[in-house]
Design a protein around this motif. Structure first.
Motif, short mmCIF file in Angstrom:
data_model
loop_
_atom_site.label_atom_id
_atom_site.label_comp_id
_atom_site.label_asym_id
_atom_site.label_seq_id
_atom_site.Cartn_x
_atom_site.Cartn_y
_atom_site.Cartn_z
N VAL A 101 13.09 25.44 112.71
CA VAL A 101 12.27 25.96 111.61
C VAL A 101 11.27 26.93 112.23
CG1 VAL A 101 12.48 23.81 110.27
CG2 VAL A 101 10.49 24.16 111.76
N PRO A 102 10.65 27.78 111.43
CA PRO A 102 9.63 28.66 112.00
C PRO A 102 8.44 27.84 112.53
CG PRO A 102 10.26 29.39 109.79
CD PRO A 102 10.84 28.03 109.99
N LEU A 222 21.55 28.16 100.16
CA LEU A 222 22.01 29.07 101.21
C LEU A 222 20.96 30.12 101.55
CD1 LEU A 222 24.22 30.18 103.06
CD2 LEU A 222 25.15 31.40 101.07
N ALA A 223 20.25 30.63 100.56
CA ALA A 223 19.27 31.69 100.79
C ALA A 223 18.12 31.25 101.69
CB ALA A 223 18.71 32.18 99.45
N ASN A 224 17.94 29.95 101.86
CA ASN A 224 16.84 29.44 102.69
C ASN A 224 17.29 29.06 104.11
OD1 ASN A 224 14.77 29.82 100.87
ND2 ASN A 224 15.05 27.83 99.89
N PHE A 225 18.47 29.55 104.51
CA PHE A 225 18.94 29.36 105.88
C PHE A 225 19.10 30.71 106.56
CE2 PHE A 225 20.30 25.33 104.03
CZ PHE A 225 19.93 24.42 105.03
N CYS A 226 18.69 30.78 107.82
CA CYS A 226 18.86 31.98 108.64
C CYS A 226 19.84 31.64 109.77
CB CYS A 226 17.52 32.43 109.22
SG CYS A 226 16.28 32.84 107.97
N VAL A 234 21.79 27.51 112.74
CA VAL A 234 20.93 27.95 111.64
C VAL A 234 19.52 27.39 111.82
CG1 VAL A 234 22.86 28.05 110.01
CG2 VAL A 234 21.48 25.97 110.15
N ALA A 235 18.59 28.05 111.15
CA ALA A 235 17.22 27.56 110.98
C ALA A 235 16.92 27.62 109.49
CB ALA A 235 16.23 28.42 111.77
N ALA A 236 15.97 26.83 109.05
CA ALA A 236 15.65 26.77 107.62
C ALA A 236 14.22 27.24 107.36
CB ALA A 236 15.83 25.34 107.09
N VAL A 237 14.02 27.80 106.19
CA VAL A 237 12.70 28.27 105.75
C VAL A 237 12.39 27.71 104.37
CG1 VAL A 237 12.90 30.39 107.10
CG2 VAL A 237 13.68 30.38 104.72
N ASP A 238 11.17 27.97 103.90
CA ASP A 238 10.72 27.64 102.55
C ASP A 238 10.60 26.13 102.34
OD1 ASP A 238 9.93 27.65 99.93
OD2 ASP A 238 11.52 28.98 99.23
N PHE A 239 9.42 25.61 102.65
CA PHE A 239 9.18 24.17 102.59
C PHE A 239 8.18 23.78 101.51
CE2 PHE A 239 11.23 24.76 106.62
CZ PHE A 239 11.99 23.60 106.78
N GLN A 240 8.28 24.41 100.34
CA GLN A 240 7.36 24.11 99.26
C GLN A 240 7.68 22.79 98.56
OE1 GLN A 240 7.16 28.76 98.06
NE2 GLN A 240 6.50 27.35 96.46
N TYR A 241 8.91 22.30 98.73
CA TYR A 241 9.30 21.09 98.01
C TYR A 241 9.80 20.00 98.95
CZ TYR A 241 8.43 23.75 93.87
OH TYR A 241 7.79 24.49 92.89
N VAL A 242 9.30 20.02 100.18
CA VAL A 242 9.66 18.99 101.15
C VAL A 242 8.94 17.70 100.80
CG1 VAL A 242 7.86 19.73 102.79
CG2 VAL A 242 9.85 18.45 103.61
N GLY A 243 9.65 16.59 100.91
CA GLY A 243 9.05 15.30 100.60
C GLY A 243 10.08 14.18 100.73
N GLY A 244 9.72 13.01 100.27
CA GLY A 244 10.58 11.85 100.43
C GLY A 244 11.81 11.90 99.56
N GLY A 245 12.88 11.21 100.00
CA GLY A 245 14.06 11.14 99.16
C GLY A 245 15.32 10.77 99.90
N SER A 256 25.89 23.29 96.03
CA SER A 256 25.86 24.01 94.75
C SER A 256 25.70 25.51 94.97
CB SER A 256 24.72 23.48 93.86
OG SER A 256 23.46 24.03 94.23
N SER A 257 25.18 25.89 96.13
CA SER A 257 24.93 27.31 96.42
C SER A 257 26.06 27.97 97.19
CB SER A 257 23.61 27.46 97.20
OG SER A 257 23.73 26.98 98.52
N VAL A 258 27.08 27.20 97.59
CA VAL A 258 28.16 27.79 98.40
C VAL A 258 29.55 27.53 97.86
CG1 VAL A 258 26.79 27.75 100.53
CG2 VAL A 258 28.25 25.79 99.98
#
Length: 349
Positions: A101-102, A222-226, A234-245, A256-258
Motif C-alpha cells: 500500500v502507499p 479493480l480501479a483501486n489496484f495498481c 499489485v498494491a492497493a489504494v483508497d482506504f476510506q471504507y476499511v474496517g471489520g468484516g 464484481s469489477s472483473v
C-alpha cells in the motif's frame, strides 16, 4: 479545485525537496470533495509524491453534489466519516501493512481541510492501472486480498462476534465496506425487491457474526489496484471504507469489477470457483506466516459458503442505489437467490 500553492510548498518542504517541478492532476474526489495530484519534485530523495487534498463542504453546501442524486445529510456525514477513517488508516496502519500500500509520509488536519502525502506507487514499481486484466493479474489481486486479510485476522474467541481488533481505538469503520447496511438506510428504504429487503438484516448478521473476522479493504474494485508492468504483483489504494468484516465481502466486490457478465452463469460459476481456490490457497499460506494458531482450513470452511451471502448483501445495496446498474444481472441474481435459499427464504419469481 486547485490545491492552494501554500499547501504544495508545504508538501515539498515536508519531504525534503527543493521545490515542485510540476503538478499532475490525477482525479477529482467523489462528489467534489477534493483533488488527487502527483507532485513532481526537484531535489530530495523522492522524484514524486501523491497528494490527496480534501476540503470538506458543510452539509448544506451546493458543492457537495452526488453523481447519482443521493444528496442527503446522511450521505454527507458518511463521506466525512470515510475521510476520517482514511486518515486514521494512514496514521496507524498503512506503514505496518505487509500487503503493498502507499506509505504515509504526512498527515495533517485543520478544521475542514485534510492533507495526505503518500508514497508514489509508480516510483515503487506499481505503475500500471487496468480496466480489464488477464488471469495472472486477477490472481495477483486475490493474493493481495488474502495477505491483507491474513495479517489482520482475528482468531476465535479473542473478541466478541462482529468485532475486529482495534477498529474503535484507531478509528476505522467497525464494519467495513461502503455498502454496509447500517450506513445505507436510504437505499434500503427504496429497495423494491421485498424478499431481499426482508432478509437484509439476516444477511448482515451472518457476515458480521462469523467467528472469523478481519479487516476488509471495503472498496476492493479493480480501479483501486495498481500493477507492476508484468502484472504479477499489485498494491492497493483508497482506504476510506476499511474496517471489520468477513473477507468474502472484498472478494465478491473485486470479482464484481472483473467478471464478464455477458458470459453464461455456468461459465462465471466455474471462473469464480477457480478464483476462490486461488484466494483460499493464498490465505492459508499467509495465515501460516501471520497467525499459525488459526486453522486455515476451518477459515475456508466457514467463509467459502459466505461468498453468495456477501454478494446478496452487496446486491441489496445495488438494487436500492441504482436498480439498472450493470452489476445487477443473471449471475448476481442467481447468487442472491442461492444465499436467500440457504437462509430458508422462499423466492418469489
Amino acid at each position: 479545485m486547485n490545491i492552494p500553492t501554500k499547501i504544495i510548498e508545504k508538501v515539498a518542504l515536508s519531504v525534503g525537496a527543493v521545490g515542485v517541478a510540476s503538478v499532475e492532476h490525477i482525479q477529482s474526489l467523489w462528489s467534489g470533495y477534493g483533488e488527487l495530484v502527483r507532485l513532481h519534485l526537484d531535489g530530495g530523495v523522492r522524484p514524486s509524491v501523491i497528494v490527496k487534498y480534501i476540503l470538506l463542504p458543510n452539509a448544506t453546501s451546493q458543492t457537495a453534489n452526488h453523481p447519482r442524486g443521493w444528496n442527503t445529510s446522511r450521505s454527507h456525514q458518511r463521506k466525512l466519516d470515510s475521510y476520517q477513517v482514511e486518515v486514521n488508516w494512514y496514521r496507524h496502519y498503512a506503514n505496518h501493512c505487509h500487503a503493498p500500500v502507499p506509505k504515509c509520509l504526512l498527515v495533517e488536519q485543520h478544521d475542514n481541510e485534510i492533507l495526505l502525502v503518500l508514497e508514489d506507487l509508480s516510483v515503487a514499481g506499481y505503475s500500471q492501472v487496468h480496466k480489464s486484466i488477464e488471469q495472472h493479474s486477477l490472481l495477483a489481486c486475490l493474493h493481495w486480498l488474502a495477505q491483507f486479510h491474513a495479517q489482520f485476522m482475528v482468531g476465535v474467541g479473542s473478541i466478541a462476534p462482529g468485532q475486529t481488533a482495534d477498529c474503535d481505538s484507531h478509528g476505522l469503520w467497525q464494519t467495513g465496506t461502503y455498502w454496509h447496511l447500517a450506513t445505507r438506510p436510504d437505499e434500503l428504504a427504496v429497495l423494491e425487491d421485498q424478499t431481499l429487503k426482508s432478509a437484509a438484516e439476516h444477511l448482515d448478521t451472518i457476515l458480521s457474526q462469523n467467528k472469523y473476522q478481519t479487516l476488509v479493504h471495503g472498496d476492493a474494485k479493480l480501479a483501486n489496484f495498481c500493477f507492476t508492468p508484468e502484472g504479477n504483483a499489485v498494491a492497493a489504494v483508497d482506504f476510506q471504507y476499511v474496517g471489520g468484516g468477513c473477507g468474502m465481502k472484498d472478494v465478491c466486490l473485486f470479482l464484481s469489477s472483473v467478471l464478464d457478465f455477458s458470459e453464461s452463469v455456468a461459465n462465471n460459476e466455474a471462473k469464480v470457483e477457480a478464483c476462490l481456490d486461488g484466494y483460499f490457497s493464498a490465505l492459508k499460506q499467509a495465515l501460516l506466516e501471520y497467525h499459525p494458531q488459526i486453522d486455515g482450513n476451518d477459515v475456508e470452511q466457514q467463509w467459502r459458503p459466505l461468498y453468495c451471502v456477501a454478494w446478496a448483501d452487496f446486491q441489496r445495496f445495488m438494487k436500492g442505489w441504482c436498480p439498472d446498474h450493470w452489476k445487477i444481472n443473471t449471475y448476481t441474481e442467481s447468487l442472491s437467490q442461492e444465499a436467500l435459499q440457504s437462509l430458508g427464504v422462499s423466492i418469489n419469481k
